[in-house]
Design a protein around this motif. Structure first.
Motif, short mmCIF file in Angstrom:
data_model
loop_
_atom_site.label_atom_id
_atom_site.label_comp_id
_atom_site.label_asym_id
_atom_site.label_seq_id
_atom_site.Cartn_x
_atom_site.Cartn_y
_atom_site.Cartn_z
N SER A 24 0.82 -1.21 0.00
CA SER A 24 0.00 0.00 0.00
C SER A 24 0.85 1.27 0.00
N ALA A 28 0.65 4.03 -2.91
CA ALA A 28 0.41 5.44 -2.59
C ALA A 28 1.48 6.33 -3.20
N LYS A 29 2.74 5.90 -3.11
CA LYS A 29 3.82 6.70 -3.71
C LYS A 29 3.68 6.76 -5.22
N TRP A 32 0.07 9.02 -5.90
CA TRP A 32 0.17 10.42 -5.49
C TRP A 32 1.63 10.85 -5.50
N ALA A 80 -4.75 2.15 5.56
CA ALA A 80 -5.13 3.31 4.74
C ALA A 80 -5.14 4.58 5.59
N LEU A 83 -1.53 5.56 6.34
CA LEU A 83 -0.89 6.16 5.17
C LEU A 83 -1.34 7.59 4.98
N TRP A 84 -2.62 7.84 5.17
CA TRP A 84 -3.14 9.19 5.03
C TRP A 84 -2.52 10.12 6.08
#
Length: 92
Positions: A24, A28-29, A32, A80, A83-84
């Motif tokens: 994940s 994400a990298k 975004w 998630a 990560l946010w």
């Protein structure tokens, strides 16, 4: 159960959290790229792994066994959220 078996049990307990955390964070990298350019990959993966590991331990304590689908669903949501928080709620 000897010491080596106990070690394998503990490593296999945390393996899903490590896998979901690393995959994940990489996704994400990739998705975004601009927004997460200043955040290290190890920071994202570490936070996601830590959140997943805590949820797995909580599921083991609350449900009495590991490997329940509810625990895995909660682990994905916790990763998630971690990560946010690690990626987008940076201190400026």
């Amino acid at each position: 159960m000897d010491l080596l078996d106990a070690l394998w049990h503990v490593l296999n307990l945390f393996a899903p959290a490590l896998g979901v955390g690393v995959i994940s964070a990489a996704a994400a990298k990739l998705l975004w790229r601009r927004e997460l350019a200043g955040v290290r990959f190890t920071r994202l993966a570490g936070w996601a792994f830590a959140a997943g590991a805590l949820v797995l331990l909580g599921g083991l304590v609350l449900l009495g066994q590991d490997g329940r689908m509810a625990t895995y669903g909660a682990m994905v949501l916790a990763c998630a959220l971690a990560l946010w928080c690690a990626g987008f709620l940076r201190r400026r």
